[in-house]
Design a protein around this motif. Structure first.
Motif, PDB file in Angstrom:
ATOM      1  N   ARG A  30      -3.952  10.167 -20.412  1.00  0.00           N
ATOM      2  CA  ARG A  30      -4.654  11.456 -20.740  1.00  0.00           C
ATOM      3  C   ARG A  30      -5.871  11.902 -19.763  1.00  0.00           C
ATOM      4  O   ARG A  30      -6.070  13.037 -19.537  1.00  0.00           O
ATOM      5  CB  ARG A  30      -5.092  11.491 -22.085  1.00  0.00           C
ATOM      6  N   GLY A  31      -6.559  10.680 -19.451  1.00  0.00           N
ATOM      7  CA  GLY A  31      -7.873  11.042 -18.577  1.00  0.00           C
ATOM      8  C   GLY A  31      -7.520  10.944 -16.965  1.00  0.00           C
ATOM      9  O   GLY A  31      -8.621  11.282 -16.426  1.00  0.00           O
ATOM     10  N   ASP A  32      -6.110  10.853 -16.722  1.00  0.00           N
ATOM     11  CA  ASP A  32      -6.071  10.638 -15.197  1.00  0.00           C
ATOM     12  C   ASP A  32      -6.143  11.945 -14.494  1.00  0.00           C
ATOM     13  O   ASP A  32      -5.951  12.942 -15.335  1.00  0.00           O
ATOM     14  CB  ASP A  32      -4.491  10.398 -14.963  1.00  0.00           C
ATOM     15  N   ARG A  33      -6.728  12.241 -13.303  1.00  0.00           N
ATOM     16  CA  ARG A  33      -6.932  13.268 -12.623  1.00  0.00           C
ATOM     17  C   ARG A  33      -5.820  13.491 -11.840  1.00  0.00           C
ATOM     18  O   ARG A  33      -5.100  12.893 -11.276  1.00  0.00           O
ATOM     19  CB  ARG A  33      -8.430  13.278 -11.822  1.00  0.00           C
ATOM     20  N   ALA A  34      -5.261  15.021 -12.014  1.00  0.00           N
ATOM     21  CA  ALA A  34      -4.180  15.485 -11.200  1.00  0.00           C
ATOM     22  C   ALA A  34      -4.514  15.730  -9.825  1.00  0.00           C
ATOM     23  O   ALA A  34      -5.798  16.131  -9.444  1.00  0.00           O
ATOM     24  CB  ALA A  34      -3.624  16.603 -11.785  1.00  0.00           C
ATOM     25  N   HIS A  35      -3.906  14.999  -8.885  1.00  0.00           N
ATOM     26  CA  HIS A  35      -4.061  15.456  -7.387  1.00  0.00           C
ATOM     27  C   HIS A  35      -3.411  16.358  -7.063  1.00  0.00           C
ATOM     28  O   HIS A  35      -2.413  17.027  -7.705  1.00  0.00           O
ATOM     29  CB  HIS A  35      -3.795  13.890  -6.614  1.00  0.00           C
ATOM     30  N   LYS A  36      -3.654  16.979  -5.811  1.00  0.00           N
ATOM     31  CA  LYS A  36      -3.023  18.309  -5.486  1.00  0.00           C
ATOM     32  C   LYS A  36      -1.735  17.768  -4.986  1.00  0.00           C
ATOM     33  O   LYS A  36      -1.384  16.821  -4.685  1.00  0.00           O
ATOM     34  CB  LYS A  36      -3.675  18.938  -4.208  1.00  0.00           C
ATOM     35  N   ALA A  37      -0.831  18.813  -5.348  1.00  0.00           N
ATOM     36  CA  ALA A  37       0.601  18.588  -5.306  1.00  0.00           C
ATOM     37  C   ALA A  37       1.241  18.916  -3.822  1.00  0.00           C
ATOM     38  O   ALA A  37       0.365  19.876  -3.405  1.00  0.00           O
ATOM     39  CB  ALA A  37       1.392  19.406  -6.506  1.00  0.00           C
ATOM     40  N   ALA A  38       2.170  18.087  -3.354  1.00  0.00           N
ATOM     41  CA  ALA A  38       2.856  18.781  -2.217  1.00  0.00           C
ATOM     42  C   ALA A  38       3.846  19.561  -2.684  1.00  0.00           C
ATOM     43  O   ALA A  38       5.089  18.968  -3.350  1.00  0.00           O
ATOM     44  CB  ALA A  38       3.427  17.371  -1.603  1.00  0.00           C
ATOM     45  N   VAL A  39       3.672  20.767  -2.892  1.00  0.00           N
ATOM     46  CA  VAL A  39       4.555  21.860  -3.447  1.00  0.00           C
ATOM     47  C   VAL A  39       6.054  22.122  -2.607  1.00  0.00           C
ATOM     48  O   VAL A  39       5.658  22.370  -1.447  1.00  0.00           O
ATOM     49  CB  VAL A  39       3.870  23.233  -3.730  1.00  0.00           C
ATOM     50  N   ASP A  40       7.086  22.184  -3.355  1.00  0.00           N
ATOM     51  CA  ASP A  40       8.278  22.378  -2.579  1.00  0.00           C
ATOM     52  C   ASP A  40       8.564  23.997  -3.038  1.00  0.00           C
ATOM     53  O   ASP A  40       8.501  24.209  -4.158  1.00  0.00           O
ATOM     54  CB  ASP A  40       9.461  21.593  -3.359  1.00  0.00           C
ATOM     55  N   TYR A  41       8.130  24.713  -1.963  1.00  0.00           N
ATOM     56  CA  TYR A  41       7.870  26.284  -2.381  1.00  0.00           C
ATOM     57  C   TYR A  41       9.367  27.114  -2.817  1.00  0.00           C
ATOM     58  O   TYR A  41       9.264  27.945  -3.817  1.00  0.00           O
ATOM     59  CB  TYR A  41       7.378  27.152  -1.159  1.00  0.00           C
ATOM     60  N   ASP A  42      10.452  26.374  -2.374  1.00  0.00           N
ATOM     61  CA  ASP A  42      11.662  27.025  -3.032  1.00  0.00           C
ATOM     62  C   ASP A  42      11.651  26.829  -4.565  1.00  0.00           C
ATOM     63  O   ASP A  42      12.121  27.559  -5.354  1.00  0.00           O
ATOM     64  CB  ASP A  42      12.890  26.620  -2.318  1.00  0.00           C
ATOM     65  N   ALA A  43      11.395  25.547  -4.968  1.00  0.00           N
ATOM     66  CA  ALA A  43      11.464  25.004  -6.283  1.00  0.00           C
ATOM     67  C   ALA A  43      10.271  25.632  -7.075  1.00  0.00           C
ATOM     68  O   ALA A  43      10.610  26.144  -8.137  1.00  0.00           O
ATOM     69  CB  ALA A  43      11.305  23.598  -6.265  1.00  0.00           C
ATOM     70  N   TRP A  44       9.074  25.913  -6.447  1.00  0.00           N
ATOM     71  CA  TRP A  44       7.943  26.615  -7.088  1.00  0.00           C
ATOM     72  C   TRP A  44       8.305  28.208  -7.462  1.00  0.00           C
ATOM     73  O   TRP A  44       8.064  28.518  -8.421  1.00  0.00           O
ATOM     74  CB  TRP A  44       6.669  26.695  -6.084  1.00  0.00           C
ATOM     75  N   VAL A  45       9.075  28.733  -6.678  1.00  0.00           N
ATOM     76  CA  VAL A  45       9.645  30.080  -6.600  1.00  0.00           C
ATOM     77  C   VAL A  45      10.539  30.197  -8.021  1.00  0.00           C
ATOM     78  O   VAL A  45      10.480  30.937  -8.836  1.00  0.00           O
ATOM     79  CB  VAL A  45      10.229  30.644  -5.333  1.00  0.00           C
ATOM     80  N   GLU A  46      11.406  29.155  -8.027  1.00  0.00           N
ATOM     81  CA  GLU A  46      12.416  29.004  -9.120  1.00  0.00           C
ATOM     82  C   GLU A  46      11.502  28.985 -10.438  1.00  0.00           C
ATOM     83  O   GLU A  46      12.012  29.504 -11.668  1.00  0.00           O
ATOM     84  CB  GLU A  46      13.543  27.905  -8.667  1.00  0.00           C
ATOM     85  N   MET A  47      10.687  28.031 -10.346  1.00  0.00           N
ATOM     86  CA  MET A  47       9.842  27.886 -11.458  1.00  0.00           C
ATOM     87  C   MET A  47       8.942  29.245 -12.039  1.00  0.00           C
ATOM     88  O   MET A  47       9.070  29.370 -13.212  1.00  0.00           O
ATOM     89  CB  MET A  47       8.888  26.550 -11.391  1.00  0.00           C
ATOM     90  N   ALA A  48       8.437  29.568 -11.106  1.00  0.00           N
ATOM     91  CA  ALA A  48       7.705  30.945 -11.136  1.00  0.00           C
ATOM     92  C   ALA A  48       8.610  32.307 -11.857  1.00  0.00           C
ATOM     93  O   ALA A  48       8.169  32.703 -12.692  1.00  0.00           O
ATOM     94  CB  ALA A  48       7.069  31.411 -10.068  1.00  0.00           C
ATOM     95  N   ASN A  49       9.803  32.039 -11.335  1.00  0.00           N
ATOM     96  CA  ASN A  49      10.693  33.181 -11.798  1.00  0.00           C
ATOM     97  C   ASN A  49      11.081  32.842 -13.261  1.00  0.00           C
ATOM     98  O   ASN A  49      11.037  33.798 -14.093  1.00  0.00           O
ATOM     99  CB  ASN A  49      11.833  33.327 -11.090  1.00  0.00           C
ATOM    100  N   TRP A  50      11.135  31.536 -13.571  1.00  0.00           N
ATOM    101  CA  TRP A  50      11.427  31.231 -14.796  1.00  0.00           C
ATOM    102  C   TRP A  50       9.990  31.430 -15.950  1.00  0.00           C
ATOM    103  O   TRP A  50      10.441  32.240 -16.723  1.00  0.00           O
ATOM    104  CB  TRP A  50      11.961  29.741 -15.169  1.00  0.00           C
ATOM    105  N   ILE A  51       9.055  31.255 -15.367  1.00  0.00           N
ATOM    106  CA  ILE A  51       7.907  31.798 -16.004  1.00  0.00           C
ATOM    107  C   ILE A  51       7.839  33.305 -16.362  1.00  0.00           C
ATOM    108  O   ILE A  51       7.320  33.650 -17.312  1.00  0.00           O
ATOM    109  CB  ILE A  51       6.499  31.227 -15.172  1.00  0.00           C
ATOM    110  N   LEU A  52       7.981  33.962 -15.395  1.00  0.00           N
ATOM    111  CA  LEU A  52       8.061  35.370 -15.440  1.00  0.00           C
ATOM    112  C   LEU A  52       9.149  35.822 -16.567  1.00  0.00           C
ATOM    113  O   LEU A  52       8.701  36.742 -17.109  1.00  0.00           O
ATOM    114  CB  LEU A  52       8.641  35.998 -14.135  1.00  0.00           C
ATOM    115  N   ARG A  53      10.218  35.109 -16.510  1.00  0.00           N
ATOM    116  CA  ARG A  53      11.211  35.585 -17.645  1.00  0.00           C
ATOM    117  C   ARG A  53      10.707  35.306 -18.895  1.00  0.00           C
ATOM    118  O   ARG A  53      11.233  35.815 -19.835  1.00  0.00           O
ATOM    119  CB  ARG A  53      12.449  35.059 -17.300  1.00  0.00           C
ATOM    120  N   GLN A  54       9.719  34.505 -19.206  1.00  0.00           N
ATOM    121  CA  GLN A  54       8.934  34.045 -20.221  1.00  0.00           C
ATOM    122  C   GLN A  54       7.962  35.159 -20.678  1.00  0.00           C
ATOM    123  O   GLN A  54       7.530  34.865 -21.705  1.00  0.00           O
ATOM    124  CB  GLN A  54       8.850  32.592 -20.488  1.00  0.00           C
TER     125      GLN A  54
END
Length: 82
Positions: A30-54
């Protein structure tokens, strides 16, 4: 990840798969700090579209921001006259 699920809903396994595929890290404890992610932009777009549909819009955080992403509910205003 848990905050995303609490906000948008959905099955945890499904959201976790999208999260990891997009390149976002998981916290070990729980206390771990998240580090900046090396984002896979194609997968991010898929996730963002799913979020948009919600019913939410999302954006990735800038490099200088301490969070990974931001979401907010899309509110539709009724402009029809009664």
């Amino acid at each position: 990840l848990s905050q995303l699920r609490a906000q948008v809903g959905g099955r945890f396994k499904n959201i976790k798969e999208k999260w990891l595929k997009a390149g976002f890290p998981l916290r070990e404890h729980r206390g771990d700090r998240a580090h900046k992610a090396a984002v896979d932009y194609d997968a991010w777009v898929e996730m963002a579209n799913w979020i948009l549909r919600q019913g939410y819009e999302s954006r990735l955080a800038e490099e200088n921001e301490s969070w990974l992403m931001e979401i907010r509910e899309i509110r539709v205003e009724n402009t029809a006259n009664s």
